[in-house]
Write a protein that holds these residues in place. Sequence first.
Motif, PDB file in Angstrom:
ATOM      1  N   ASP A  20       0.840  -1.198   0.000  1.00 32.31           N
ATOM      2  CA  ASP A  20       0.000   0.000   0.000  1.00 32.31           C
ATOM      3  C   ASP A  20       0.875   1.247   0.000  1.00 32.31           C
ATOM      4  OD1 ASP A  20      -2.414  -1.439   0.186  1.00 32.31           O
ATOM      5  OD2 ASP A  20      -2.135  -1.654   2.349  1.00 32.31           O
ATOM      6  N   GLN A  21       0.234   2.365  -0.275  1.00 29.38           N
ATOM      7  CA  GLN A  21       0.921   3.646  -0.165  1.00 29.38           C
ATOM      8  C   GLN A  21       1.034   3.976   1.321  1.00 29.38           C
ATOM      9  OE1 GLN A  21      -1.188   6.587  -2.491  1.00 29.38           O
ATOM     10  NE2 GLN A  21      -1.821   5.011  -3.925  1.00 29.38           N
ATOM     11  N   CYS A  22       2.205   4.377   1.749  1.00 28.53           N
ATOM     12  CA  CYS A  22       2.341   4.735   3.162  1.00 28.53           C
ATOM     13  C   CYS A  22       3.400   5.817   3.322  1.00 28.53           C
ATOM     14  CB  CYS A  22       2.668   3.530   4.019  1.00 28.53           C
ATOM     15  SG  CYS A  22       4.344   2.909   3.847  1.00 28.53           S
ATOM     16  N   CYS A  23       3.239   6.541   4.417  1.00 30.28           N
ATOM     17  CA  CYS A  23       4.258   7.530   4.762  1.00 30.28           C
ATOM     18  C   CYS A  23       4.360   7.605   6.278  1.00 30.28           C
ATOM     19  CB  CYS A  23       3.952   8.899   4.167  1.00 30.28           C
ATOM     20  SG  CYS A  23       2.555   9.752   4.875  1.00 30.28           S
ATOM     21  N   ALA A  24       5.461   8.116   6.733  1.00 30.99           N
ATOM     22  CA  ALA A  24       5.693   8.321   8.159  1.00 30.99           C
ATOM     23  C   ALA A  24       5.850   9.819   8.388  1.00 30.99           C
ATOM     24  CB  ALA A  24       6.960   7.584   8.592  1.00 30.99           C
ATOM     25  N   VAL A  25       5.196  10.294   9.433  1.00 30.53           N
ATOM     26  CA  VAL A  25       5.289  11.709   9.792  1.00 30.53           C
ATOM     27  C   VAL A  25       5.775  11.823  11.225  1.00 30.53           C
ATOM     28  CG1 VAL A  25       3.476  12.429   8.185  1.00 30.53           C
ATOM     29  CG2 VAL A  25       2.862  11.839  10.526  1.00 30.53           C
ATOM     30  N   ASP A  26       6.358  12.967  11.554  1.00 28.15           N
ATOM     31  CA  ASP A  26       6.782  13.193  12.926  1.00 28.15           C
ATOM     32  C   ASP A  26       5.659  13.879  13.705  1.00 28.15           C
ATOM     33  OD1 ASP A  26       6.891  15.913  12.273  1.00 28.15           O
ATOM     34  OD2 ASP A  26       9.070  15.959  12.156  1.00 28.15           O
ATOM     35  N   GLU A  27       5.928  14.264  14.942  1.00 32.73           N
ATOM     36  CA  GLU A  27       4.899  14.857  15.796  1.00 32.73           C
ATOM     37  C   GLU A  27       4.406  16.212  15.299  1.00 32.73           C
ATOM     38  OE1 GLU A  27       8.937  15.986  17.109  1.00 32.73           O
ATOM     39  OE2 GLU A  27       7.991  14.038  16.873  1.00 32.73           O
ATOM     40  N   ASP A  28       5.120  16.828  14.377  1.00 36.32           N
ATOM     41  CA  ASP A  28       4.693  18.087  13.773  1.00 36.32           C
ATOM     42  C   ASP A  28       4.091  17.877  12.386  1.00 36.32           C
ATOM     43  OD1 ASP A  28       5.487  19.733  15.942  1.00 36.32           O
ATOM     44  OD2 ASP A  28       7.573  19.592  15.267  1.00 36.32           O
ATOM     45  N   TRP A  29       3.776  16.640  12.073  1.00 36.06           N
ATOM     46  CA  TRP A  29       3.159  16.246  10.798  1.00 36.06           C
ATOM     47  C   TRP A  29       4.081  16.415   9.599  1.00 36.06           C
ATOM     48  CZ3 TRP A  29      -1.041  13.394  11.117  1.00 36.06           C
ATOM     49  CH2 TRP A  29      -1.844  13.504  12.255  1.00 36.06           C
ATOM     50  N   ARG A  30       5.380  16.568   9.822  1.00 37.58           N
ATOM     51  CA  ARG A  30       6.328  16.655   8.710  1.00 37.58           C
ATOM     52  C   ARG A  30       6.575  15.255   8.164  1.00 37.58           C
ATOM     53  NH1 ARG A  30       9.144  20.328  12.481  1.00 37.58           N
ATOM     54  NH2 ARG A  30      10.086  18.397  13.206  1.00 37.58           N
ATOM     55  N   TYR A  74       9.139  10.044   5.761  1.00 33.32           N
ATOM     56  CA  TYR A  74       9.378   8.981   4.794  1.00 33.32           C
ATOM     57  C   TYR A  74       8.094   8.751   4.015  1.00 33.32           C
ATOM     58  CZ  TYR A  74      10.885   4.766   2.527  1.00 33.32           C
ATOM     59  OH  TYR A  74      11.229   3.862   1.571  1.00 33.32           O
ATOM     60  N   ALA A  75       8.226   8.488   2.736  1.00 28.80           N
ATOM     61  CA  ALA A  75       7.103   8.077   1.895  1.00 28.80           C
ATOM     62  C   ALA A  75       7.608   6.956   1.004  1.00 28.80           C
ATOM     63  CB  ALA A  75       6.596   9.243   1.050  1.00 28.80           C
ATOM     64  N   ASN A  76       6.828   5.874   0.934  1.00 34.82           N
ATOM     65  CA  ASN A  76       7.302   4.773   0.097  1.00 34.82           C
ATOM     66  C   ASN A  76       7.072   5.087  -1.387  1.00 34.82           C
ATOM     67  OD1 ASN A  76       4.566   4.175  -0.286  1.00 34.82           O
ATOM     68  ND2 ASN A  76       4.709   2.081   0.501  1.00 34.82           N
ATOM     69  N   LEU A  92       4.708   7.851  -3.591  1.00 37.19           N
ATOM     70  CA  LEU A  92       5.352   8.865  -4.430  1.00 37.19           C
ATOM     71  C   LEU A  92       4.914   8.736  -5.886  1.00 37.19           C
ATOM     72  CD1 LEU A  92       8.930   8.655  -2.908  1.00 37.19           C
ATOM     73  CD2 LEU A  92       7.264  10.489  -2.568  1.00 37.19           C
ATOM     74  N   ASP A  93       4.884   7.509  -6.401  1.00 37.85           N
ATOM     75  CA  ASP A  93       4.473   7.293  -7.794  1.00 37.85           C
ATOM     76  C   ASP A  93       3.019   7.700  -8.008  1.00 37.85           C
ATOM     77  OD1 ASP A  93       7.009   6.316  -8.289  1.00 37.85           O
ATOM     78  OD2 ASP A  93       6.395   4.202  -8.263  1.00 37.85           O
ATOM     79  N   SER A  94       2.166   7.300  -7.090  1.00 32.39           N
ATOM     80  CA  SER A  94       0.740   7.599  -7.217  1.00 32.39           C
ATOM     81  C   SER A  94       0.456   9.094  -7.138  1.00 32.39           C
ATOM     82  CB  SER A  94      -0.040   6.866  -6.129  1.00 32.39           C
ATOM     83  OG  SER A  94      -1.387   7.227  -6.161  1.00 32.39           O
ATOM     84  N   ALA A  95       1.151   9.771  -6.222  1.00 28.43           N
ATOM     85  CA  ALA A  95       0.906  11.203  -6.007  1.00 28.43           C
ATOM     86  C   ALA A  95       1.716  12.084  -6.956  1.00 28.43           C
ATOM     87  CB  ALA A  95       1.222  11.573  -4.563  1.00 28.43           C
ATOM     88  N   GLY A  96       2.699  11.510  -7.630  1.00 31.65           N
ATOM     89  CA  GLY A  96       3.498  12.286  -8.562  1.00 31.65           C
ATOM     90  C   GLY A  96       4.535  13.176  -7.914  1.00 31.65           C
ATOM     91  N   PHE A  97       5.039  12.744  -6.760  1.00 37.27           N
ATOM     92  CA  PHE A  97       6.069  13.507  -6.056  1.00 37.27           C
ATOM     93  C   PHE A  97       7.381  12.743  -6.036  1.00 37.27           C
ATOM     94  CE2 PHE A  97       2.292  15.104  -3.624  1.00 37.27           C
ATOM     95  CZ  PHE A  97       2.418  16.439  -3.956  1.00 37.27           C
TER      96      PHE A  97
END
Length: 109
Positions: free
Chosen positions: A35-45, A48-50, A54-59
């Motif tokens: 699945d598409q997944c990402c990790a954010v820190d406590e400030d929502w930054r 990591y994004a798999n 990245l491919d799906s979102a075009g980033f």
Amino acid sequence: VGIFLSWVVAQYRAKQEHLADSQAQLSAVLESIRDQCCAVDEDWRVRYANSRLLDSAGFSREEIAGRSLWDVFPYLASTTAGPVLRKAMLERRPVHAEYYAQPRQEWFE
């Protein structure tokens, strides 16, 4: 002093190598997720994004690394996922949400 300094440098290098190995292992695990997944820190930054996300979102990783999840995906806040994600962060626990992302015309879970 010279021997102690050499020992400190050797310890530092060993810790750096261990950290790099740990990061590579974590990256391999996150990349293996189908699945598409990402990790954010406590400030929502985004930390990591798999590749699937990245491919799906075009980033590229460089485009979103360190940016707020809410800035990268502004429509998230207005979906049912927005409050659920905020609650998960506040309570530090896993949650489940399904939502329709209108700009991308896709369902996400």
